[in-house]
Design an enzyme around this catalytic site. Sequence first.
Site, short mmCIF file in Angstrom:
data_model
loop_
_atom_site.label_atom_id
_atom_site.label_comp_id
_atom_site.label_asym_id
_atom_site.label_seq_id
_atom_site.Cartn_x
_atom_site.Cartn_y
_atom_site.Cartn_z
N SER A 126 3.94 1.27 2.91
CA SER A 126 4.68 0.11 3.56
C SER A 126 4.15 -0.04 4.93
O SER A 126 3.83 0.68 6.05
CB SER A 126 6.23 0.13 3.62
OG SER A 126 6.88 -0.75 4.21
N TYR A 150 13.09 4.62 6.42
CA TYR A 150 12.10 4.43 5.28
C TYR A 150 10.62 4.56 5.90
O TYR A 150 10.10 5.03 5.37
CB TYR A 150 12.38 2.94 4.89
CG TYR A 150 11.60 2.45 3.92
CD1 TYR A 150 11.89 2.95 2.34
CD2 TYR A 150 10.64 1.41 4.02
CE1 TYR A 150 10.86 2.50 1.66
CE2 TYR A 150 9.89 0.83 3.23
CZ TYR A 150 9.86 1.31 2.03
OH TYR A 150 9.08 0.75 0.99
N LYS A 154 7.58 7.07 4.52
CA LYS A 154 6.32 6.50 4.32
C LYS A 154 5.11 7.03 5.14
O LYS A 154 4.21 7.44 4.56
CB LYS A 154 6.48 5.11 4.34
CG LYS A 154 7.35 4.43 3.11
CD LYS A 154 6.69 4.76 1.67
CE LYS A 154 7.25 3.93 0.54
NZ LYS A 154 6.79 4.25 -0.64
#
Length: 328
Positions: A126, A150, A154
């Site tokens: 991402s 998040y 990642k």
Amino acid sequence: MKVLVIGAAGMVGRKLVAALLAAGQINDKAISSLTLADVVEPSGLGIDIAHTVIATDLSEEGAAASLIAERPDMIFHLAAIVSGEAEADFEKGYRINLDGTRALLESIRLASQSEPYCPRLVFTSSIAVFGEPLPAVIGDEFQQTPLTSYGTQKAICELLLSDYSRRGFVDGVGIRLPTIAVRPGKPNKAASGFFSGIIREPLAGLEAVLPVADTVRHWFASPRAAVGFLLHGAAMDTAQLGSQRNLSMPGLAVTVGEQIAALERVAGPKAVALIRREPDAVIADMVAGWPKAFEAKRARSMGFVGDASFDEVIEIHIADELGGKVAL
């Protein structure tokens, strides 16, 4: 070729499976079997070749080893919980997004100890791996500075993918997806959900809430483009990647105002009238720190192709999700 899709019940996963079935092959190698895995059993996919459907949590003990027991040649790893949920539930975010990925990589490594095994692993990362301070346009060499759980999860997975590839356990390709728009179906828990909502809901004749200013700029790709990225990552010559296994994908740098202007061009003023501005300071502050544009020169040089315009993104949604018609 044996293909495993982890996260097959999700929006991108389902579209990827459909594209794989339509192609029937990867690099002239026929797809002989499909294994489709997710926390809920993928269904309604219309598969007419040998396949297995599994409901499993990749982070649970033994789940990853079970999925690679048949030694798939190609693995697409799409499974994750989204940004808003990962931020709200710290433990769940690390368990699903990090521990599940590491369990998969370790299971592949251990399987290679009995006899040679090095599958292609296409991993969805991402643009959340980048955080402030950010340049107006992010180059391919810009450092990872995630400011969310998040994004951190990642970023760690990207490093693992590179290291396991360096050691010859997997042939990894990390695909940093832009924000996907227009996402079909109901809103998910992603903090970026309104970017799709202000297009999707008006096209369905429903009101949409816009929590940020029209001047907010962001980086987008359509679901169709996202699937194209994954398929190209599966087929490409990874020698081009060298030790840098993760790529920022091509996208569109578009402001909210430009999104709305595109909506009016495609669907008319009645669609735009359904957007209700309701400022939310929390969301606005969060969005202010997100990437706004990328060069994506490496990815483009390796054959990855994005959308041509945001008008096209909207038209793709109408064609793929609405049967070519809008509700207005």
